[in-house]
Design an enzyme around this catalytic site. Structure first.
Site, PDB file in Angstrom:
ATOM      1  CG  HIS A  62      85.393 -51.628 -46.149  1.00  0.00           C
ATOM      2  ND1 HIS A  62      85.301 -50.264 -46.186  1.00  0.00           N
ATOM      3  CD2 HIS A  62      86.509 -51.941 -46.849  1.00  0.00           C
ATOM      4  CE1 HIS A  62      86.310 -49.756 -46.874  1.00  0.00           C
ATOM      5  NE2 HIS A  62      87.067 -50.764 -47.289  1.00  0.00           N
ATOM      6  CE  LYS A  72      78.553 -51.721 -42.862  1.00  0.00           C
ATOM      7  NZ  LYS A  72      79.659 -52.194 -43.697  1.00  0.00           N
ATOM      8  CE1 TYR A 132      78.346 -45.218 -44.891  1.00  0.00           C
ATOM      9  CE2 TYR A 132      78.206 -47.105 -43.429  1.00  0.00           C
ATOM     10  CZ  TYR A 132      78.949 -46.153 -44.081  1.00  0.00           C
ATOM     11  OH  TYR A 132      80.319 -46.112 -43.897  1.00  0.00           O
ATOM     12  CG  ASP A 170      89.381 -49.963 -49.246  1.00  0.00           C
ATOM     13  OD1 ASP A 170      89.548 -50.332 -48.069  1.00  0.00           O
ATOM     14  OD2 ASP A 170      88.427 -49.273 -49.614  1.00  0.00           O
TER      15      ASP A 170
HETATM   16  C1  LIG Z   1      83.753 -46.650 -41.114  1.00  0.00           C
HETATM   17  C2  LIG Z   1      84.240 -45.620 -40.125  1.00  0.00           C
HETATM   18  C3  LIG Z   1      85.415 -44.932 -40.325  1.00  0.00           C
HETATM   19  N1  LIG Z   1      85.817 -43.996 -39.411  1.00  0.00           N
HETATM   20  C4  LIG Z   1      87.060 -43.268 -39.674  1.00  0.00           C
HETATM   21  C5  LIG Z   1      88.275 -44.151 -39.888  1.00  0.00           C
HETATM   22  C6  LIG Z   1      89.093 -43.411 -40.907  1.00  0.00           C
HETATM   23  O1  LIG Z   1      89.986 -42.518 -40.260  1.00  0.00           O
HETATM   24  C7  LIG Z   1      88.062 -42.597 -41.704  1.00  0.00           C
HETATM   25  C8  LIG Z   1      87.756 -43.186 -43.057  1.00  0.00           C
HETATM   26  O2  LIG Z   1      87.437 -44.544 -42.856  1.00  0.00           O
HETATM   27  P1  LIG Z   1      87.381 -45.528 -44.090  1.00  0.00           P
HETATM   28  O3  LIG Z   1      88.478 -45.225 -45.053  1.00  0.00           O
HETATM   29  O4  LIG Z   1      87.309 -46.934 -43.515  1.00  0.00           O
HETATM   30  O5  LIG Z   1      85.970 -45.148 -44.745  1.00  0.00           O
HETATM   31  P2  LIG Z   1      85.228 -45.976 -45.877  1.00  0.00           P
HETATM   32  O6  LIG Z   1      86.195 -46.525 -46.862  1.00  0.00           O
HETATM   33  O7  LIG Z   1      84.107 -45.144 -46.349  1.00  0.00           O
HETATM   34  O8  LIG Z   1      84.641 -47.204 -45.042  1.00  0.00           O
HETATM   35  C9  LIG Z   1      83.288 -47.613 -45.172  1.00  0.00           C
HETATM   36  O9  LIG Z   1      83.165 -48.136 -46.454  1.00  0.00           O
HETATM   37  C10 LIG Z   1      82.233 -49.162 -46.703  1.00  0.00           C
HETATM   38  C11 LIG Z   1      81.408 -48.752 -47.884  1.00  0.00           C
HETATM   39  C12 LIG Z   1      81.395 -49.601 -45.571  1.00  0.00           C
HETATM   40  O10 LIG Z   1      80.353 -50.220 -45.759  1.00  0.00           O
HETATM   41  C13 LIG Z   1      81.859 -49.395 -44.199  1.00  0.00           C
HETATM   42  O11 LIG Z   1      80.816 -48.840 -43.428  1.00  0.00           O
HETATM   43  C14 LIG Z   1      83.054 -48.560 -44.034  1.00  0.00           C
HETATM   44  O12 LIG Z   1      84.146 -49.451 -43.933  1.00  0.00           O
HETATM   45  O13 LIG Z   1      86.874 -42.577 -40.900  1.00  0.00           O
HETATM   46  C15 LIG Z   1      85.093 -43.714 -38.279  1.00  0.00           C
HETATM   47  O14 LIG Z   1      85.483 -42.867 -37.466  1.00  0.00           O
HETATM   48  N2  LIG Z   1      83.926 -44.403 -38.055  1.00  0.00           N
HETATM   49  C16 LIG Z   1      83.469 -45.341 -38.939  1.00  0.00           C
HETATM   50  O15 LIG Z   1      82.380 -45.920 -38.715  1.00  0.00           O
END
Ligand SMILES: Cc1cn([C@H]2C[C@H](O)[C@@H](COP(=O)(O)OP(=O)(O)O[C@H]3O[C@H](C)C(=O)[C@H](O)[C@H]3O)O2)c(=O)[nH]c1=O
Length: 181
Positions: A62, A72, A132, A170
């Site tokens: 991401h 980060k 992080y 993803d």
């Molecule tokens: C990233 C983020 C997400 N969200 C909400 C949005 C979704 O409803 C839920 C899960 O989000 P997501 O599926 O994008 O989470 P990850 O797959 O862990 O995303 C992260 O994964 C990789 C490892 C990264 O480096 C990024 O920081 C980030 O994209 O949290 C938020 O409210 N705030 C945030 O900063």
């Protein structure tokens, strides 16, 4: 705090000083002044994130585009992950190159990933708590990413592909080539 350069400019591995005694351990997980002294620049982190994932979960790759790009500082509180950072700075001599580093509760290593990188990790232990700091706020409209099995990146995620757990979102990500269009 020991800081190691990586082959990707501005991406560093950080090993904090751990204080052990009969009670357990203590370490400063972040110290703004020390970070600035060792990294050589002041990073104004504005948001802390935490995620819990079971073995085989692969989050990423991401990044946030444009003015919402994020630097980060990542670490693992519980468990072990393979953390991957990809240089997607188009004017960088290491554009398209990546580093992989095992971060764990045991090694307490941290990875500083500057703006202009894509980031992801896969959980190698039964589960992992990933924590992080980001130097820019989450901005849903600027979210982008690169598919985990991009042929040009050729990332070795270590586990057997049948054990991967990847979100539908993803799985729809595009290649590096298409993600920057
Ligand atoms: C990233 C983020 C997400 N969200 C909400 C949005 C979704 O409803 C839920 C899960 O989000 P997501 O599926 O994008 O989470 P990850 O797959 O862990 O995303 C992260 O994964 C990789 C490892 C990264 O480096 C990024 O920081 C980030 O994209 O949290 C938020 O409210 N705030 C945030 O900063």
């Amino acid at each position: 705090m020991i800081v190691e350069k990586t082959e990707l400019k501005d991406c560093f591995i950080i090993k904090p000083k751990i204080f052990q005694d009969q009670r357990g351990y203590f370490f400063e997980s972040f110290n703004k002044e020390l970070f600035k002294l060792t990294i050589g620049k002041e990073i104004n982190f504005v948001q802390d994130n935490e995620s819990f994932s079971s073995k085989g979960v692969l989050r990423g790759l991401h990044f946030q585009k444009g003015e919402f790009a994020q630097a980060k500082l990542v670490r693992v509180v519980k468990g072990k992950v393979l953390d991957v950072a990809v240089d997607i700075r188009e004017n960088s001599p290491t554009f398209g190159m990546h580093i992989s580093e095992e971060l764990s509760e045991d090694n307490k290593k941290q990875l500083f990933i500057p703006r202009g990188f894509a980031h992801g990790f896969i959980v190698l232990s039964e589960n992992a708590v990933f924590s992080y700091k980001c130097d820019n706020y989450y901005n849903k409209d600027s979210e982008s990413g690169i598919i985990y099995n991009d042929k040009d990146l050729n990332i070795d995620w270590k586990l057997d592909h049948k054990d991967f757990i990847i979100s539908e979102k993803d799985l729809q990500l595009q290649s590096l080539e298409k993600s920057l269009c």
